[in-house]
Design a protein around this motif. Structure first.
Motif, PDB file in Angstrom:
ATOM      1  N   ASP A   1      -0.788   6.238  23.818  1.00  0.00           N
ATOM      2  CA  ASP A   1      -1.389   7.521  24.177  1.00  0.00           C
ATOM      3  C   ASP A   1      -2.614   7.908  23.355  1.00  0.00           C
ATOM      4  N   TYR A   2      -2.798   7.301  22.199  1.00  0.00           N
ATOM      5  CA  TYR A   2      -3.881   7.733  21.309  1.00  0.00           C
ATOM      6  C   TYR A   2      -4.643   6.554  20.714  1.00  0.00           C
ATOM      7  N   GLN A   3      -5.914   6.775  20.443  1.00  0.00           N
ATOM      8  CA  GLN A   3      -6.650   5.893  19.549  1.00  0.00           C
ATOM      9  C   GLN A   3      -6.194   6.298  18.154  1.00  0.00           C
ATOM     10  N   ILE A   4      -5.741   5.360  17.352  1.00  0.00           N
ATOM     11  CA  ILE A   4      -5.192   5.717  16.046  1.00  0.00           C
ATOM     12  C   ILE A   4      -5.590   4.685  15.000  1.00  0.00           C
ATOM     13  N   VAL A   5      -5.894   5.183  13.803  1.00  0.00           N
ATOM     14  CA  VAL A   5      -6.215   4.348  12.646  1.00  0.00           C
ATOM     15  C   VAL A   5      -5.233   4.719  11.540  1.00  0.00           C
ATOM     16  N   TYR A   6      -4.800   3.716  10.791  1.00  0.00           N
ATOM     17  CA  TYR A   6      -3.908   3.968   9.659  1.00  0.00           C
ATOM     18  C   TYR A   6      -4.413   3.219   8.431  1.00  0.00           C
ATOM     19  N   ALA A   7      -4.052   3.717   7.259  1.00  0.00           N
ATOM     20  CA  ALA A   7      -4.398   3.044   6.004  1.00  0.00           C
ATOM     21  C   ALA A   7      -3.341   3.363   4.959  1.00  0.00           C
ATOM     22  N   VAL A   8      -2.941   2.341   4.211  1.00  0.00           N
ATOM     23  CA  VAL A   8      -2.013   2.504   3.098  1.00  0.00           C
ATOM     24  C   VAL A   8      -2.843   2.715   1.838  1.00  0.00           C
ATOM     25  N   HIS A   9      -2.613   3.845   1.158  1.00  0.00           N
ATOM     26  CA  HIS A   9      -3.319   4.138  -0.089  1.00  0.00           C
ATOM     27  C   HIS A   9      -2.449   3.728  -1.274  1.00  0.00           C
ATOM     28  N   THR A  10      -3.068   3.014  -2.202  1.00  0.00           N
ATOM     29  CA  THR A  10      -2.340   2.504  -3.371  1.00  0.00           C
ATOM     30  C   THR A  10      -2.929   3.016  -4.679  1.00  0.00           C
ATOM     31  N   ASP A  11      -3.783   4.025  -4.619  1.00  0.00           N
ATOM     32  CA  ASP A  11      -4.503   4.491  -5.808  1.00  0.00           C
ATOM     33  C   ASP A  11      -3.738   5.515  -6.645  1.00  0.00           C
ATOM     34  N   ALA A  12      -2.594   5.957  -6.186  1.00  0.00           N
ATOM     35  CA  ALA A  12      -1.814   6.953  -6.923  1.00  0.00           C
ATOM     36  C   ALA A  12      -0.545   6.302  -7.473  1.00  0.00           C
ATOM     37  N   LYS A  13       0.256   7.074  -8.185  1.00  0.00           N
ATOM     38  CA  LYS A  13       1.513   6.562  -8.726  1.00  0.00           C
ATOM     39  C   LYS A  13       2.488   6.196  -7.609  1.00  0.00           C
ATOM     40  N   HIS A  14       2.324   6.811  -6.472  1.00  0.00           N
ATOM     41  CA  HIS A  14       3.180   6.528  -5.330  1.00  0.00           C
ATOM     42  C   HIS A  14       2.309   6.162  -4.126  1.00  0.00           C
ATOM     43  N   ILE A  15       2.855   5.349  -3.264  1.00  0.00           N
ATOM     44  CA  ILE A  15       2.133   4.897  -2.067  1.00  0.00           C
ATOM     45  C   ILE A  15       2.153   6.010  -1.028  1.00  0.00           C
ATOM     46  N   ASN A  16       1.041   6.163  -0.325  1.00  0.00           N
ATOM     47  CA  ASN A  16       1.029   7.052   0.830  1.00  0.00           C
ATOM     48  C   ASN A  16       0.254   6.397   1.963  1.00  0.00           C
ATOM     49  N   ILE A  17       0.561   6.833   3.165  1.00  0.00           N
ATOM     50  CA  ILE A  17      -0.043   6.270   4.370  1.00  0.00           C
ATOM     51  C   ILE A  17      -0.749   7.397   5.117  1.00  0.00           C
ATOM     52  N   HIS A  18      -1.986   7.131   5.498  1.00  0.00           N
ATOM     53  CA  HIS A  18      -2.757   8.102   6.278  1.00  0.00           C
ATOM     54  C   HIS A  18      -2.890   7.611   7.710  1.00  0.00           C
ATOM     55  N   PHE A  19      -2.782   8.546   8.647  1.00  0.00           N
ATOM     56  CA  PHE A  19      -2.979   8.268  10.063  1.00  0.00           C
ATOM     57  C   PHE A  19      -4.042   9.228  10.571  1.00  0.00           C
ATOM     58  N   LEU A  20      -4.909   8.739  11.403  1.00  0.00           N
ATOM     59  CA  LEU A  20      -5.978   9.559  11.961  1.00  0.00           C
ATOM     60  C   LEU A  20      -6.094   9.229  13.438  1.00  0.00           C
ATOM     61  N   TYR A  21      -6.050  10.251  14.274  1.00  0.00           N
ATOM     62  CA  TYR A  21      -6.214  10.024  15.710  1.00  0.00           C
ATOM     63  C   TYR A  21      -6.972  11.185  16.332  1.00  0.00           C
ATOM     64  N   ILE A  22      -7.626  10.889  17.445  1.00  0.00           N
ATOM     65  CA  ILE A  22      -8.412  11.932  18.096  1.00  0.00           C
ATOM     66  C   ILE A  22      -7.486  12.917  18.780  1.00  0.00           C
TER      67      ILE A  22
ATOM     68  N   THR B   1       5.975  -3.300   2.680  1.00  0.00           N
ATOM     69  CA  THR B   1       6.860  -2.414   3.449  1.00  0.00           C
ATOM     70  C   THR B   1       6.084  -1.219   3.989  1.00  0.00           C
ATOM     71  N   ALA B   2       5.223  -0.635   3.158  1.00  0.00           N
ATOM     72  CA  ALA B   2       4.421   0.513   3.594  1.00  0.00           C
ATOM     73  C   ALA B   2       3.521   0.129   4.768  1.00  0.00           C
ATOM     74  N   LYS B   3       2.916  -1.054   4.717  1.00  0.00           N
ATOM     75  CA  LYS B   3       2.058  -1.489   5.831  1.00  0.00           C
ATOM     76  C   LYS B   3       2.885  -1.683   7.094  1.00  0.00           C
ATOM     77  N   CYS B   4       4.085  -2.232   6.973  1.00  0.00           N
ATOM     78  CA  CYS B   4       4.962  -2.395   8.143  1.00  0.00           C
ATOM     79  C   CYS B   4       5.335  -1.039   8.741  1.00  0.00           C
ATOM     80  N   ILE B   5       5.646  -0.079   7.888  1.00  0.00           N
ATOM     81  CA  ILE B   5       5.969   1.276   8.354  1.00  0.00           C
ATOM     82  C   ILE B   5       4.757   1.882   9.048  1.00  0.00           C
TER      83      ILE B   5
END
Length: 143
Positions: A108-129, A93-97
């Motif tokens: 409009d942007y070059q964008i990279v995303y990654a789902v982090h699973t190393d903590a007790k809760h999932i988080n998603i990072h987005f990076l764009y120029i 679900t996190a990857k779909c989001i």
């Protein structure tokens, strides 16, 4: 409810070596990408990008920024969506989001995303120029 924040500076540097200042220096993109794509935090199938290949995104971001005269000031934007421990969000679900949010910005942007699973809760990072490919960037003539 998830928390969505834009990261512009850190009071304590991330363990991955992200500097404790705004993302103004030329190493900022590489440092943040290294953190976002860290294999201790995410798995191979849990990241992606639009108009950028995550594994070579730093070079791609740099080329586009330089060609559009945006290789000064704040070099990037870093956003994080965090889900609380009480919210059950599985990795799929996190990857779909992540994909849907990144796709929203893709025109409009070059964008990279990654789902982090190393903590007790999932988080998603987005990076764009820091430059809008569709609206705000105008190519500098190479003549």
């Amino acid at each position: 409810m998830p928390v969505f924040k834009v990261v512009t500076r850190h009071s304590v540097p991330y363990q991955g070596g992200i500097p404790e200042k705004k993302y103004h220096d030329s190493d900022a993109v590489r440092n943040v990408l290294r953190y976002v794509l860290d294999d201790k935090k995410t798995d191979r199938g849990l990241y992606g990008g639009f108009s950028a290949n995550p594994e070579i995104a730093a070079d791609q971001f740099e080329i586009v920024a330089r060609n559009f005269g945006k290789n000064f000031g704040t070099h990037l934007r870093h956003m994080v969506m965090s889900f609380g421990e009480e919210e059950y969000v599985d990795v799929h679900t996190a990857k779909c989001i992540a994909y849907q949010i990144a796709e929203y910005y893709a025109d409009d942007y070059q964008i990279v995303y990654a789902v982090h699973t190393d903590a007790k809760h999932i988080n998603i990072h987005f990076l764009y120029i820091n430059g809008n490919l569709g609206k705000g960037l105008h190519c500098i003539s190479m003549e």
